[in-house]
Design a protein around this motif. Structure first.
Motif, PDB file in Angstrom:
ATOM      1  N   ALA A  56       0.838  -1.198   0.000  1.00 26.60           N
ATOM      2  CA  ALA A  56       0.000   0.000   0.000  1.00 26.60           C
ATOM      3  C   ALA A  56       0.875   1.252   0.000  1.00 26.60           C
ATOM      4  N   GLN A  72      -2.649   5.291   1.070  1.00 27.05           N
ATOM      5  CA  GLN A  72      -3.524   4.142   1.272  1.00 27.05           C
ATOM      6  C   GLN A  72      -3.385   3.622   2.701  1.00 27.05           C
ATOM      7  N   GLN A  73      -2.157   3.614   3.224  1.00 25.98           N
ATOM      8  CA  GLN A  73      -1.942   3.206   4.614  1.00 25.98           C
ATOM      9  C   GLN A  73      -2.623   4.172   5.581  1.00 25.98           C
ATOM     10  N   GLY A  87      -6.702   4.018   4.757  1.00 22.01           N
ATOM     11  CA  GLY A  87      -7.411   2.747   4.725  1.00 22.01           C
ATOM     12  C   GLY A  87      -8.479   2.743   3.643  1.00 22.01           C
ATOM     13  N   ALA A  88      -9.630   2.164   3.952  1.00 21.76           N
ATOM     14  CA  ALA A  88     -10.709   2.049   2.969  1.00 21.76           C
ATOM     15  C   ALA A  88     -11.210   3.410   2.497  1.00 21.76           C
ATOM     16  N   TYR A 132     -10.440   5.012  -1.040  1.00 21.73           N
ATOM     17  CA  TYR A 132     -11.200   4.710  -2.257  1.00 21.73           C
ATOM     18  C   TYR A 132     -12.451   5.578  -2.414  1.00 21.73           C
ATOM     19  N   GLY A 177       0.168   6.687  12.963  1.00 18.62           N
ATOM     20  CA  GLY A 177      -1.128   7.242  12.613  1.00 18.62           C
ATOM     21  C   GLY A 177      -1.116   8.641  12.020  1.00 18.62           C
TER      22      GLY A 177
END
Length: 184
Positions: free
Chosen positions: A11, A15-16, A19-20, A23, A104
């Motif tokens: 990723a 993307q890391q 996360g979801a 998209y 984070g």
């Protein structure tokens, strides 16, 4: 099975970080932050600089570009799963940053400053919010000083569009730059 898993690319930083939610970003923003390896983008940007002497000093320390209107702009992205390097050229003025994702937070090294950001994705834009700043990665500065720093990425007319503005207490505007980029 192990061979199939190793064929899946790692990723990207964004993307890391998202996360979801990655998209759900606008297509042009998603495409730019899905870069693996090297990619080149080109576009136009306008830069405004603060007039206060302290603002000029802060901009110089951070390596921010000089004021200009509708400057030809290029960005080279060099990305892997652990870091990204952004090499920007605003009308001949270069600005380089390094990004990483740790604990984070997205971290951006800009000159001697390390910014730490919370990312806020939405269907229309991605906002960066300063969570902290350190000098040389060691000396923390009060986060409240940077409440006037805002970054927005969005898609407009099918192109990636950016806005970065930095205002500091007692200093006012340090710099504001905005423009658009498309794959070159």
């Amino acid at each position: 099975m192990d061979r199939a898993l190793s064929a899946v690319p790692a990723a990207t930083l964004f993307q890391q970080a998202l996360g979801a939610a990655f998209y759900t970003l606008p297509e042009a923003v998603r495409r730019l932050h899905a870069v693996r390896g090297t990619a080149h983008y080109a576009g136009i940007a306008s830069i405004e600089r603060g007039r206060n002497p302290l603002a000029r000093l802060c901009a110089r320390i951070a390596g921010l570009p000089k004021a200009m209107r509708e400057a030809p702009t290029t960005v080279e992205f060099i990305a892997d799963a652990k870091r990204e390097i952004w090499r920007r050229d605003f009308g001949g003025t270069r600005m380089h940053t390094r990004l990483a994702f740790k604990r984070g937070l997205l971290r951006e090294r800009l000159g001697p400053l390390q910014f730490r950001y919370h990312l806020h994705p939405g269907s229309d834009a991605l906002w960066w919010q300063v969570a902290g700043v350190r000098v040389f990665g060691l000396l923390p500065l009060p986060a409240g000083w940077f409440d006037g720093v805002r970054c927005r990425e969005r898609e407009r007319d099918g192109r990636y569009e950016f806005l970065v503005e930095a205002r500091l207490p007692l200093v006012g505007l340090v710099a504001r730059y905005e423009g658009w980029l498309a794959p070159a």
